[in-house]
Design an enzyme around this catalytic site. Sequence first.
Site, PDB file in Angstrom:
ATOM      1  CG  HIS A  92      -1.318   3.360   4.314  1.00  0.00           C
ATOM      2  ND1 HIS A  92      -1.507   1.727   3.869  1.00  0.00           N
ATOM      3  CD2 HIS A  92      -0.973   3.511   5.700  1.00  0.00           C
ATOM      4  CE1 HIS A  92      -0.733   1.223   5.133  1.00  0.00           C
ATOM      5  NE2 HIS A  92      -0.321   1.958   5.976  1.00  0.00           N
ATOM      6  CG  HIS A 105      -6.797  -4.017   3.377  1.00  0.00           C
ATOM      7  ND1 HIS A 105      -6.951  -4.589   4.612  1.00  0.00           N
ATOM      8  CD2 HIS A 105      -5.524  -3.620   2.870  1.00  0.00           C
ATOM      9  CE1 HIS A 105      -5.532  -4.722   4.859  1.00  0.00           C
ATOM     10  NE2 HIS A 105      -4.811  -4.032   4.036  1.00  0.00           N
ATOM     11  CB  CYS A 115      -0.919   0.067   1.214  1.00  0.00           C
ATOM     12  SG  CYS A 115      -2.132  -1.128   1.384  1.00  0.00           S
TER      13      CYS A 115
HETATM   14 CA   LIG Z   1      -3.045  -2.342  -0.490  1.00  0.00          CA
END
Ligand SMILES: [Ca+2]
Length: 512
Positions: free
Chosen positions: A124, A219, A68
């Site tokens: 993220h 996810h 990610c």
């Molecule tokens: Ca991912």
Amino acid sequence: MLGLACFVIVLRIANCAASSPNIVLIVIDDLGWDDISLHGSDQIPTPNIDKLAAEGVLLENYYTQAICTPSRGALMTGKYPIHLGLQYDVIQGAQPYGLPTDFKIMPQYLSGTCYKSHIIGKWHLGHSRSELLPTRRGFHSHFGFRLGHSDYFNHWGEESSPVKNEMYAGLDLWSNEVPIKKYHGTYANDLFTKRAISILETHNKTTPLFLYLAHQAVHVGDGENPLQAPLSFVKKFEGKIYDEKRKHYAAMVSAMDASIGELMHGISTNGFAENTIIFLTNDNGGPTNGMASSGSSNHPLRGCKYTLWEGGTRGSALFWYPKKLGAGTYKGMAHITDVLPTLLTASGNAVAGNFDGYDLWDALSTNAQPRKDLLYNIDPVTHSWAVRSGDFKLITDNALNGEYSGWYPTVESVNLTRTVKCGSASKACDGSKRPCLFNLAADPCEENDIFDERPDMVRKLMVKLNEYQTSMRPMENRPNSAAADPARFDFVWMPWEDYELGGLQNPQRRSQ
Ligand SMILES: [Ca+2]
Ligand SMILES: *[C@@H]1O[C@H](CO)[C@@H](O)[C@H](O)[C@H]1NC(C)=O
Ligand SMILES: *[C@@H]1O[C@H](CO)[C@@H](O)[C@H](O)[C@H]1NC(C)=O
């Protein structure tokens, strides 16, 4: 003279262009190669994504990073993770680092023609201090979450603490910089879809729109049953898929595809269909073979999420802009770092930036192939790296101790009418012990090592690898911090470093 100097007026005319195309960037998290009907498997029908692909330009030879944070960093900056300090692992909840703020990111580039930029869903790229947040880096709003994963219904994220076997947990759902409690129980997918529609409904068309919809799906969620899907979608697969994991995972994919259908409806009913570019991509391959409790599949590709094998890195992506691009496929090599320079040209914000990515905008129509090489990554911790020139790929992959480097057929899938066909592993190569060389045009599934046959190519790729290595930036990674504990902040994942840096004493924070 003095008088003249006083009258030097700096004109700050923003070059606003209402005619610039709107941009909708859709990222699907952890979607495996064989999890959508686009690549030939009809086990999980994804009619809305298929429709976009049929009307748009499907990228057939496209790559992401293997996990990610590096993938999202590459997408936002047009740079390889080795040039961002993000070459190893993902940011965990209690780790105080992010994409360094000296890098300009996509919405900041787009501000040249006054795009109004919104992010929905997952960030993220850092949350330990406010300066790392999307709302401080060019996005006008953020509705969503900041960590790598959370529970789809209660919106809590659970992550490692500095103490072994002890976890930190807290709320991670935000409206801009305010934590939001009131959506406890509402499926994240529905929240994000509604938010996207409401932006389309209220956007003032005198400025172009940049909407970054970074889906939580598909996810795994948190908790004991991490494959979280609404019951109505699970029911669609009753009697069709019997494996419980694959069935629930299929329901998550199906709910995500339905959300894209709703988004497309919102795009057309609000007058955006004519002048909107959509780019849709996954961020990395599926965590297959039971890893992270997901039911995804990258069949027939080798390996999975975390690995530099094709199953971890070969991505599913498309551009949609019928007015200019028409329908077709792009066969040239493409990488997630290409998206920013390509969209900048399309938006009228082209810059001679210092990108690792290529501007593919014209190539999408002419099928020119400007990209000849690709760096998959260099991970100095697990000593995994892969580099490509033309069809040749040299790889050493020791991620997860090489335990996920095999081939994993899709559970219960019988229809093998697929776009990628593989032969059989006649000369398999372990890859965790020594480099393997593959010709991906002839061997997309990395089954036949030709290291010994092509010493010339091995040498050429080693030279490239060394060049990349020389340009590598130190890793940003930091260990988990006890100061991050959401328990200090009324069980919210606050940007805890703000309190340390500002010397604030009482971090108690109430949410809405
Ligand atoms: Ca991912
Ligand atoms: C849209 O923006 C323009 C320019 O700022 C402004 O004049 C107009 O009133 C706005 N329209 C609406 C409906 O807010
Ligand atoms: C397999 O998929 C193809 C293409 O979608 C379809 O035409 C065919 O009927 C399917 N076969 C089976 C056995 O489901």
